[in-house]
Design an enzyme around this catalytic site. Structure first.
Site, PDB file in Angstrom:
ATOM      1  N   ASP A  62       0.866  -1.041  -0.097  1.00 55.86           N
ATOM      2  CA  ASP A  62      -0.001  -0.110   0.002  1.00 55.86           C
ATOM      3  C   ASP A  62       1.071   1.050  -0.048  1.00 55.86           C
ATOM      4  O   ASP A  62       1.611   1.362   0.935  1.00 55.86           O
ATOM      5  CB  ASP A  62      -0.745  -0.148   1.193  1.00 55.86           C
ATOM      6  CG  ASP A  62      -1.889   0.958   1.142  1.00 55.86           C
ATOM      7  OD1 ASP A  62      -1.458   2.380   0.791  1.00 55.86           O
ATOM      8  OD2 ASP A  62      -2.868   0.875   1.769  1.00 55.86           O
ATOM      9  N   ASN A  89       2.661   4.681 -10.276  1.00 51.60           N
ATOM     10  CA  ASN A  89       1.373   4.486 -10.992  1.00 51.60           C
ATOM     11  C   ASN A  89       0.291   4.564 -10.213  1.00 51.60           C
ATOM     12  O   ASN A  89      -0.886   5.074 -10.398  1.00 51.60           O
ATOM     13  CB  ASN A  89       1.339   3.511 -11.755  1.00 51.60           C
ATOM     14  CG  ASN A  89       0.360   3.062 -12.491  1.00 51.60           C
ATOM     15  OD1 ASN A  89      -0.122   3.643 -13.397  1.00 51.60           O
ATOM     16  ND2 ASN A  89      -0.600   2.135 -11.920  1.00 51.60           N
ATOM     17  N   SER A 143      -1.019  13.464 -14.736  1.00 52.81           N
ATOM     18  CA  SER A 143      -2.104  13.546 -15.621  1.00 52.81           C
ATOM     19  C   SER A 143      -2.130  14.946 -16.029  1.00 52.81           C
ATOM     20  O   SER A 143      -1.422  15.894 -15.573  1.00 52.81           O
ATOM     21  CB  SER A 143      -3.373  13.383 -14.483  1.00 52.81           C
ATOM     22  OG  SER A 143      -4.552  13.782 -15.106  1.00 52.81           O
ATOM     23  N   ALA A 157      -8.912  18.047  -5.594  1.00 50.38           N
ATOM     24  CA  ALA A 157      -8.193  16.958  -4.818  1.00 50.38           C
ATOM     25  C   ALA A 157      -7.181  16.355  -5.720  1.00 50.38           C
ATOM     26  O   ALA A 157      -6.093  16.318  -5.572  1.00 50.38           O
ATOM     27  CB  ALA A 157      -9.041  16.245  -3.862  1.00 50.38           C
ATOM     28  N   TYR A 158      -7.797  15.864  -6.551  1.00 45.03           N
ATOM     29  CA  TYR A 158      -7.038  14.898  -7.558  1.00 45.03           C
ATOM     30  C   TYR A 158      -5.967  15.936  -8.184  1.00 45.03           C
ATOM     31  O   TYR A 158      -4.933  15.636  -8.387  1.00 45.03           O
ATOM     32  CB  TYR A 158      -8.015  14.441  -8.742  1.00 45.03           C
ATOM     33  CG  TYR A 158      -7.128  13.583  -9.796  1.00 45.03           C
ATOM     34  CD1 TYR A 158      -6.744  12.094  -9.327  1.00 45.03           C
ATOM     35  CD2 TYR A 158      -7.141  13.859 -10.786  1.00 45.03           C
ATOM     36  CE1 TYR A 158      -6.071  11.416 -10.218  1.00 45.03           C
ATOM     37  CE2 TYR A 158      -6.480  13.121 -12.127  1.00 45.03           C
ATOM     38  CZ  TYR A 158      -5.964  11.905 -11.525  1.00 45.03           C
ATOM     39  OH  TYR A 158      -5.589  11.213 -12.240  1.00 45.03           O
ATOM     40  N   LYS A 162      -1.853  15.752  -8.195  1.00 44.21           N
ATOM     41  CA  LYS A 162      -0.951  15.691  -9.337  1.00 44.21           C
ATOM     42  C   LYS A 162      -0.107  16.656  -9.692  1.00 44.21           C
ATOM     43  O   LYS A 162       1.090  16.662 -10.120  1.00 44.21           O
ATOM     44  CB  LYS A 162      -1.917  15.294 -10.749  1.00 44.21           C
ATOM     45  CG  LYS A 162      -2.760  13.944 -10.568  1.00 44.21           C
ATOM     46  CD  LYS A 162      -1.641  12.761 -10.549  1.00 44.21           C
ATOM     47  CE  LYS A 162      -2.337  11.548 -10.613  1.00 44.21           C
ATOM     48  NZ  LYS A 162      -1.497  10.255 -10.705  1.00 44.21           N
ATOM     49  N   VAL A 191      -7.853   6.943 -20.495  1.00 42.50           N
ATOM     50  CA  VAL A 191      -7.645   5.592 -20.726  1.00 42.50           C
ATOM     51  C   VAL A 191      -8.738   4.858 -20.215  1.00 42.50           C
ATOM     52  O   VAL A 191      -9.248   4.829 -18.753  1.00 42.50           O
ATOM     53  CB  VAL A 191      -6.232   5.336 -20.105  1.00 42.50           C
ATOM     54  CG1 VAL A 191      -5.916   3.800 -20.482  1.00 42.50           C
ATOM     55  CG2 VAL A 191      -5.349   6.012 -20.322  1.00 42.50           C
ATOM     56  N   THR A 193      -9.781   2.435 -18.125  1.00 40.55           N
ATOM     57  CA  THR A 193      -9.521   1.808 -16.769  1.00 40.55           C
ATOM     58  C   THR A 193     -10.751   1.994 -15.784  1.00 40.55           C
ATOM     59  O   THR A 193     -11.650   2.690 -16.200  1.00 40.55           O
ATOM     60  CB  THR A 193      -8.464   2.051 -16.371  1.00 40.55           C
ATOM     61  OG1 THR A 193      -8.488   3.625 -15.806  1.00 40.55           O
ATOM     62  CG2 THR A 193      -7.133   2.029 -17.388  1.00 40.55           C
TER      63      THR A 193
END
Ligand code: NAP
Length: 235
Positions: A62, A89, A143, A157-158, A162, A191, A193
């Site tokens: 983790d 990743n 990203s 937040a994301y 990044k 992508v 996923t």
């Protein structure tokens, strides 16, 4: 374990882009240590690649657990005496479409824990081993959402996690100038996923190619840059 070539670590390798990066690296005769926070999922991914006779192994990790990063480092040194490639990743995407002031503080903290501190703690643990061996390639899977021109409303937040990862890339590359350790960031694009969803425009295979390219660039290649499909993009 005796391996003839290089050794790579890929985080979040049990599915999505991480699994495909692992497959493509192993096809280039790199021994890949797949890491997965869930042992069962990791074992399934490992079996998938072992069925293709690839040189791969598994370590449960983790990325938010810095003690586990230290254990991974001990395992790599004991088993292989080296680590040549680190692909950061693993990531989480918790606040799609949300406004920054509307999310719980925990969401911001958790995003940074996985997407930024996870990469930082692996760099902190593994780059000293690379330094000893005089070789290293670090790829931070970032990203387009981490670019400065993406710092507009929603998904803060994301995006901020990044953005910080992009900053880490530049600072480490600068601090490692004069060594043969290169640190670059790669945007895989949108992508198909679990994170990107079924409508995304790119396959994991296409996305992984640019990451594998950065993970295997030669000694005269760039460091401290942000790429999409091997082309430099703006921070
Ligand atoms: P994904 O399918 O959601 O896979 C994410 C992986 O990260 C999974 O293996 C997940 O493990 C793992 N992970 C999450 N938190 C972790 C933790 N704390 N410790 C260890 N592993 C953890 O995402 P993906 O699309 O393959 O994304 C891979 C990378 O590409 C990410 O860095 C993402 O930000 C970036 N990216 C993706 C897209 C896209 O469109 N897909 C676009 C831009 C950037 P579990 O299976 O246990 O959850």
């Amino acid at each position: 374990m005796v391996v003839s070539g290089q050794v790579a670590v890929v985080t979040g390798a049990n599915r999505g882009i991480g699994l495909e990066v692992s497959r493509q690296l192993a096809e280039r005769n790199v021994h890949v240590v797949l890491t997965s926070r869930d042992k069962t999922k990791g074992q399934q991914a490992l079996n998938h690649l072992l069925d293709r006779s690839l040189s791969v192994s598994l370590f449960q990790l983790d990325v938010t657990n810095s003690d586990a990063a230290t254990r991974l480092c001990g395992h790599l040194v004991k088993t292989f005496g080296r680590v040549d490639i680190l692909v950061n990743n693993a990531a989480i995407y918790l606040d799609e479409g949300d406004k920054l002031l509307d999310i719980p503080l925990e969401t911001l903290r958790n995003s940074f824990d996985a997407n930024f501190f996870g990469a930082y703690s692996l760099c902190k643990t593994l780059i000293p081993v690379m330094k000893k061996n005089g070789y290293g390639r670090v790829v931070n899977v970032s990203s387009g959402y981490g670019a400065m021109d993406a710092m507009n409303a929603r998904t803060g937040a994301y995006k901020l996690s990044k953005l910080a990862l992009n900053g880490l890339t530049q600072i480490l590359a600068s601090e490692l100038k004069g060594t043969n350790i290169k640190v670059n960031a790669v945007d895989p694009g949108w992508v198909r996923t679990e994170m990107g969803g079924p409508s995304a425009t790119r396959s994991p295979q296409e996305a992984a190619r640019g990451i594998v390219w950065a993970a295997t660039i030669d000694d005269s290649g760039p460091t401290g840059k942000f790429f999409r499909d091997t082309k430099i993009i703006s921070w």
